[in-house]
Enzyme design. Structure first.
Site, PDB file in Angstrom:
ATOM      1  N   HIS A   1       0.803  -1.215   0.000  1.00 33.55           N
ATOM      2  CA  HIS A   1       0.000   0.000   0.000  1.00 33.55           C
ATOM      3  C   HIS A   1       0.841   1.271   0.000  1.00 33.55           C
ATOM      4  CE1 HIS A   1      -3.360  -2.690   1.016  1.00 33.55           C
ATOM      5  NE2 HIS A   1      -4.124  -1.727   0.574  1.00 33.55           N
ATOM      6  N   GLY A   2       2.048   1.216   0.477  1.00 36.48           N
ATOM      7  CA  GLY A   2       2.837   2.438   0.451  1.00 36.48           C
ATOM      8  C   GLY A   2       4.171   2.302   1.143  1.00 36.48           C
TER       9      GLY A   2
END
Length: 482
Positions: free
Chosen positions: A326-327
């Site tokens: 996700h990041g």
């Protein structure tokens, strides 16, 4: 190009008319138009990013053909790893280069060694995590001999770049989507109407729910020291529905748009906030990513076939990797770890496969125990969402510390309370509609389908009115940054 923009409102009808009236008689023309439209759609942000997706398409197309032409296990593994290195190399450079560099420098500083390294001003290509995983699934399935490689480059390019789901999913498997490009599509009025319903509901979730929630989420999360615990709780609540409205709204629009063009995409959300435990939540939230990690990472690692230690190890790996996907921030890794911890008791007691059917099936309301479990699961998820939204780990702990203070039992107070109250009414409407439709086979695509005509159209026009008059300020979709 945003789904909730004037640009897309002009783009979609033009492509739709050309697709069904200018190319309907020729499958290759249909697929070629899909490729052109997809590249225009993606290049609308930055045309330079097109080179990445084109290069990835060419690499995996050629590797697929080469895999079909050899049975040598060493060559086959070499081809597979070439695909992995190219795709994950692009993803790693654009998404994680600065993260690893900064943490490398920080790690050496603990030993008194100062390293001076300059971060790069890297612009993250929109949707790179999504189309990278989509094209990787093709190569892996061809390697496993679960899919015959295609020799139709246009069809393969259309599969990789299909504009409705290119930027934020669902992450489609080649085994599902690619064969649909081999078959001539014929316009289906009923499928198109279902698609329009799903687009309408997706726009409501994005524009009315997510964009209005975003205003209060940004205000409260940016100044956690200025608000009471009850206000911070409300801010976390708003974020839970912001991310759900934003991401599931995108998926609804993507799936609905695909129906307009005769395609069927997998369901990506199945009313996750009605889940009775974390395992059920993850079977209903971002289904395309969860099943991708299950089939291409969890199962190859051994899945749940080994002993307890292997099950625990694989569970933590899958959730941490999911968080990191996700990041490039420790907050996402902590979010993944927290969900793994939530999941662990269910795994150790062999209760992770309970609740396979939707809650209160065939009933109007859940019983008390079901309601209690839904609320408990939502509360656990809400705490995890704080880490997902926070700027860094210390910010998340600061926020949670304030939220669980004695002021949690005070009355929330922040600017825009009346608008926030109206947003809560819209959230209640969302919950009511989705609860009513939780057993529909195709989800919200059947919105009001079985209602009497006057009531059905009253609902549709009411939603359109609310979107126009009560929509929040235009926001990019949250998952564009992933």
């Amino acid at each position: 190009m945003l789904f909730n923009s004037i640009d897309f409102a002009v783009f979609l009808p033009i492509v739709f008319i050309l697709y069904w009236f200018a190319t309907q008689r020729n499958l290759k023309y249909q697929n070629f138009l899909v490729v052109v439209a997809s590249y225009v759609f993606y290049g609308w942000w930055d045309w330079r990013f097109l080179f990445l997706i084109i290069f990835s398409t060419i690499v995996d197309f050629l590797i697929g053909i080469k895999l079909a032409n050899t049975d040598n296990p060493i060559k086959r593994k070499g081809l597979l790893w070439t695909s992995m290195l190219v795709n994950l190399g692009f993803l790693g450079f654009f998404k994680y280069y600065n993260f690893f560099l900064d943490n490398f420098v920080t790690a050496f500083s603990f030993f008194g060694k100062e390293i001076h390294a300059s971060s790069l001003e890297i612009v993250l290509p929109v949707g790179i995590s999504f189309y990278t995983f989509q094209t990787m699934s093709y190569t892996i399935d061809v390697y496993r001999k679960k899919l015959e490689p295609t020799k139709d480059f246009i069809a393969f390019s259309a599969f990789v770049s299909f504009f409705p789901q290119l930027v934020a999913g669902p992450i489609e498997r080649a085994t599902n989507l690619l064969p649909q490009f081999y078959e001539k599509r014929i316009f289906d009025y009923h499928k198109a109407v279902d698609g329009m319903r799903q687009i309408l509901w997706g726009l409501f979730k994005k524009i009315v729910i997510a964009d209005n929630c975003a205003e209060f989420v940004n205000l409260i999360f940016d100044n956690p020291d200025s608000y009471s615990g009850s206000t911070l709780l409300l801010g976390a609540f708003f974020f839970a529905f912001q991310i759900y409205g934003d991401f599931s709204g995108y998926s609804d629009i993507a799936i609905g748009t695909s129906r307009l063009f005769g395609f069927h995409l997998m369901r990506n959300f199945n009313f996750p906030y009605f889940s009775r435990d974390i395992a059920e939540f993850w079977r209903r939230w971002h289904i395309s990513l969860s099943t991708w990690f299950r089939d291409y990472l969890y199962v190859p690692l051994g899945g749940s076939r080994g002993g307890t230690s292997m099950k625990v190890r694989n569970t933590f790996i899958i959730f941490v990797v999911s968080g990191f996907w996700h990041g490039a921030n420790w907050t996402f890794i902590v979010w993944g770890l927290l969900n793994a911890i939530y999941f662990l008791p269910l795994l150790l007691t062999d209760n992770n496969r309970n609740n396979l059917e939707i809650v209160a099936k065939g009933k109007l309301l859940p019983n008390f125990h079901e309601l209690l479990m839904i609320l408990l699961t939502f509360c656990l998820t809400l705490v995890a969402w704080v880490f997902f939204r926070a700027d860094n780990v210390s910010h998340a702990f600061q926020y949670l510390s304030g939220m669980f203070s004695i002021s949690l039992f005070s009355i929330p107070d922040f600017p825009g309370m009346m608008k926030a109250f109206l947003t809560l009414i819209f959230i209640a409407f969302l919950i009511l509609i989705e609860w009513n439709g939780r057993e529909w086979q195709f989800g919200i695509a059947h919105l009001g389908q079985n209602w009497k005509r006057p009531l059905r159209y009253t609902l549709y026009y009411a939603i359109i009115f609310v979107i126009i008059w009560f929509g929040g300020a235009e926001q990019e979709f949250i998952y564009f940054q992933f």
